[in-house]
Design a protein around this motif. Structure first.
Motif, short mmCIF file in Angstrom:
data_model
loop_
_atom_site.label_atom_id
_atom_site.label_comp_id
_atom_site.label_asym_id
_atom_site.label_seq_id
_atom_site.Cartn_x
_atom_site.Cartn_y
_atom_site.Cartn_z
N LYS A 1 0.84 -1.20 0.00
CA LYS A 1 0.00 0.00 0.00
C LYS A 1 0.87 1.25 0.00
CE LYS A 1 -4.16 -1.94 2.13
NZ LYS A 1 -5.12 -1.82 3.25
N GLY A 2 1.38 1.59 -1.18
CA GLY A 2 2.22 2.77 -1.33
C GLY A 2 1.61 3.75 -2.30
N ALA A 3 1.46 5.01 -1.89
CA ALA A 3 0.85 6.04 -2.72
C ALA A 3 1.80 7.22 -2.88
CB ALA A 3 -0.46 6.51 -2.10
N LEU A 4 1.77 7.84 -4.06
CA LEU A 4 2.51 9.08 -4.28
C LEU A 4 1.51 10.22 -4.32
CD1 LEU A 4 5.32 10.35 -4.98
CD2 LEU A 4 4.59 10.27 -7.36
N SER A 5 1.83 11.31 -3.64
CA SER A 5 0.94 12.47 -3.59
C SER A 5 1.66 13.69 -4.16
CB SER A 5 0.53 12.75 -2.13
OG SER A 5 -0.24 13.94 -2.04
N PHE A 6 0.98 14.37 -5.08
CA PHE A 6 1.57 15.59 -5.64
C PHE A 6 0.55 16.67 -5.93
CE2 PHE A 6 1.22 12.30 -8.93
CZ PHE A 6 0.29 12.87 -9.78
N LEU A 7 -0.75 16.36 -5.85
CA LEU A 7 -1.76 17.40 -6.04
C LEU A 7 -1.84 18.26 -4.78
CD1 LEU A 7 -4.67 15.45 -7.78
CD2 LEU A 7 -2.87 16.83 -8.84
N PRO A 8 -2.37 19.50 -4.88
CA PRO A 8 -2.47 20.36 -3.69
C PRO A 8 -3.35 19.70 -2.62
CG PRO A 8 -2.89 21.63 -5.70
CD PRO A 8 -2.85 20.18 -6.10
N PRO A 9 -2.83 19.49 -1.41
CA PRO A 9 -3.63 18.81 -0.38
C PRO A 9 -4.76 19.67 0.17
CG PRO A 9 -1.52 19.51 0.52
CD PRO A 9 -1.47 19.78 -0.96
N ASN A 10 -4.76 20.98 -0.15
CA ASN A 10 -5.88 21.80 0.29
C ASN A 10 -7.10 21.60 -0.61
OD1 ASN A 10 -4.06 23.31 -1.59
ND2 ASN A 10 -5.78 24.73 -1.62
N HIS A 11 -6.90 20.94 -1.76
CA HIS A 11 -8.04 20.59 -2.61
C HIS A 11 -8.71 19.36 -2.00
CE1 HIS A 11 -10.33 19.15 -6.09
NE2 HIS A 11 -10.27 20.39 -6.52
N ILE A 12 -10.03 19.38 -1.88
CA ILE A 12 -10.73 18.32 -1.16
C ILE A 12 -10.51 16.95 -1.79
CG2 ILE A 12 -12.89 18.75 -2.42
CD1 ILE A 12 -12.40 17.49 1.24
N PHE A 13 -10.30 16.88 -3.10
CA PHE A 13 -10.05 15.61 -3.77
C PHE A 13 -8.79 14.94 -3.21
CE2 PHE A 13 -8.09 13.71 -7.82
CZ PHE A 13 -8.66 12.47 -7.61
N GLU A 14 -7.69 15.69 -3.15
CA GLU A 14 -6.44 15.13 -2.64
C GLU A 14 -6.53 14.90 -1.12
OE1 GLU A 14 -2.50 13.65 -3.05
OE2 GLU A 14 -4.18 13.98 -4.42
N LYS A 15 -7.21 15.82 -0.42
CA LYS A 15 -7.31 15.67 1.04
C LYS A 15 -8.11 14.43 1.39
CE LYS A 15 -8.76 17.81 5.35
NZ LYS A 15 -8.81 19.05 6.13
#
Length: 610
Positions: free
Chosen positions: A221-235
């Motif tokens: 279970k490994g994920a990469l995050s790069f979208l703005p976390p203040n956007h509800i989709f990424e959050k």
């Protein structure tokens, strides 16, 4: 997953099966893994520090609770701050790092932000330039080491005796119906609105969407995050990871995503369609550099991928797919680390062509639909069962949808916002009897799949009184790899036209192959053979639309639209009003002269109907 009430309840669940790599980020060029215990300790330390600064839930009302601002790219400190603020009973107000100073000032004042966390020097400078106009702001802390701003680590002191009892007492006062965050929409039109989301709103979405992600066969279970976390989709997706035992790695920047993927080797990541378009452009550019049999195999593999169907694949097609996978697609997967099983797409419509190509290549595109006001997911295509190209999938558990008489999608469920902060009038406009008006036009097919056909506010009427929905036209024509960006125009005009930004990544190699010299984009889009190319593209698509929807004239533009230049929102959506104003001269020129009729022809980079 067991029943949970608040977002910060994820910490208790994580503590039962701690990881050595819960959150990961590059520090001084080297990946640094933070364990569950390290992250939890920092969260508790920051929570106590905020309480000691006087931060609290006040009288329990949304207006009476303190607001803490956060302007940062995705990084472990973002999550630590979010969870610490939640545990104090205060409300987090996250902002886009690329917001302009005027917008920051407006939001920070409206929310009466008390303390603010920023990630870097440029963001501190941006806020510092307007902080004198924000009377509620008491202090700013930075995640990076800056000379002129206190570092957030000054708040992380050894935990005092009895801190758990203190936090437990506060936790009991925080309920699922309390607002946990106010997220200001990026605003394709007008002033940003503060969307109030409760713990229940987001948790319900995490649980329902988490069931969909659990269908994916992940070895790790490994994920990469790069979208703005203040956007509800990424959050929201981040909290799926936090509740379901994932390890999250944060990309250094949007420019390093490719390199970071090779290092991290993620199994899943979230993205917007624009990113997939860019990745595919690079794939095509690399393929065009091949010669001989290798190039023929590459182009054949693209055609095979474009024919991908979810069901009813013939034996012959499966054989072709297996050959293409061994020779071509496997190399694509290696370029993104070799492990990617799924790409979750949101924010705007994804071209069907790209969905098919990436899914055929073993990286299943799971497109969904939602808004900030719906926390955000309303519907999503599943990993295997329950997916259909051209739709945004089936409704997630607990969410209801009905289609209004005018075609607008109305939603109801535990994920619907309680309203806009300090704007009861607008709240009353969009929420009636519990049903939220999305502003999107769509339909539910006989199998329960939701299809989005356009934005209600973007549908326009020509001077002849005929209605045109621009989004389907744009999405279809953008499937051609020579079209980078496109915006259909024509409100109160005699015919439908469009502004097109060519895909220069693909157009330049084509020009080289066809011995077309050029020294600039401006020169290139005025070349008669380039113009003929785009005329043939439009000619090919127009028969798929009715007469009033057919694009009669197009102007090619030399520069790509971007967030920095102001034509796109922070999530990559077109700001149609901004583009209309910026290119008013070009649009007026499109409609100057007499009404045209007959076959398409071209003059000076524009398509004219003679």
């Amino acid at each position: 997953m067991e029943k949970v009430a608040r977002l910060f309840d994820c910490m208790e669940i994580q503590a039962r099966e701690p990881r050595t790599d819960l959150l990961n980020a590059k520090e001084n060029g080297v990946w640094r893994a933070y364990s569950t215990q390290e992250i939890h300790t920092m969260i508790y330390q920051l929570t106590i520090a905020l309480l000691d600064l006087g931060v609290s839930g006040g009288d329990g009302t949304t207006e009476g609770r303190d607001k803490i601002g956060l302007i940062s790219n995705g990084r472990p400190e973002w999550i630590v701050t979010d969870l610490a603020v939640q545990q104090t009973g205060a409300i987090l107000v996250p902002l886009y790092p690329n917001s302009n100073p005027k917008e920051l000032e407006q939001i920070l004042n409206e929310a009466e932000v008390k303390y603010l966390f920023v990630s870097s020097q440029d963001l501190y400078d941006k806020v510092n330039a307007v902080c004198a106009n924000i009377p509620s702001l008491k202090a700013i802390y930075s995640f990076d080491q800056l000379d002129n701003c206190p570092n957030w680590t000054v708040l992380l002191k050894p935990l005092p005796d009895g801190y758990r009892d203190r936090l437990s007492a506060i936790s009991k006062t925080i309920g699922e119906d309390d607002v946990t965050t106010i997220i200001y929409t990026s605003g394709t039109t007008g002033r940003p609105k503060g969307v109030m989301l409760t713990h229940k709103n987001i948790v319900s979405n995490v649980v329902a969407s988490g069931k969909v992600l659990n269908q994916i066969p992940l070895e790790n279970k490994g994920a990469l995050s790069f979208l703005p976390p203040n956007h509800i989709f990424e959050k929201m997706c981040t909290y799926i990871y936090l509740f379901y035992g994932f390890s999250i790695s944060y990309a250094e920047s949007m420019d390093t995503i490719g390199a970071n993927m090779k290092e991290v080797k993620p199994y899943i990541f979230t993205a917007v369609p624009r990113l997939l378009e860019k990745v595919f452009e690079k794939i095509m550019a690399a393929g065009q550099q091949l010669t001989g049999i290798k190039k023929k195999i590459f182009l054949w593999s693209i055609k095979v991928a474009e024919q991908f169907q979810i069901e009813n694949q013939s034996i012959w097609y499966k054989i072709q797919l297996a050959i293409a996978d061994k020779l071509v697609y496997s190399k694509w997967r290696e370029a993104v680390g070799g492990n990617v099983k799924a790409i979750v797409i949101g924010s705007s419509a994804c071209p069907i062509k790209l969905e098919k190509i990436f899914t055929a290549a073993g990286m299943t595109v799971m497109e969904g639909y939602g808004l900030t006001e719906t926390s955000p997911v309303v519907a999503v295509n599943c990993y295997i069962n329950g997916r259909k190209f051209g739709t945004v999938g089936k409704l997630i558990d607990g969410v209801q949808v009905k289609i209004a008489e005018d075609g607008e999608i109305l939603c109801k469920g535990p994920n619907i916002t309680v309203g806009y902060y300090k704007n009861p009038e607008m709240t009353a406009e969009v929420i009636k009897d519990g049903w939220f008006s999305t502003g999107d036009i769509g339909e539910l097919d006989k199998d329960g799949f939701l299809k989005i056909t356009d934005r209600k506010k973007e549908i326009f009427k020509t001077s002849g009184g005929k209605y045109v929905a621009p989004m389907p036209i744009e999405n279809k024509m953008k499937e051609n790899h020579f079209i980078e960006q496109m915006m259909v125009v024509g409100p109160e005009r005699k015919f439908t036209a469009a502004l097109i930004v060519p895909s220069y990544t693909n157009l330049k190699p084509w020009c080289a192959e066809n011995n077309i010299p050029f020294t600039s984009h401006n020169e290139l889009i005025r070349n008669s053979r380039v113009i003929e190319l785009y005329q043939s593209i439009i000619d090919g698509f127009n028969p798929e639309f009715n007469h009033v929807e057919q694009v009669k004239k197009v102007t090619l533009l030399p520069e790509e639209w971007s967030i920095d230049s102001g034509e796109l929102t922070p999530t990559g959506k077109m700001k149609r009003k901004v583009i209309m104003e910026k290119y008013k001269t070009e649009i007026d020129k499109i409609y100057s002269g007499e009404e045209h009729g007959g076959e398409l022809s071209v003059v000076s980079g524009e398509f004219l109907k003679k």
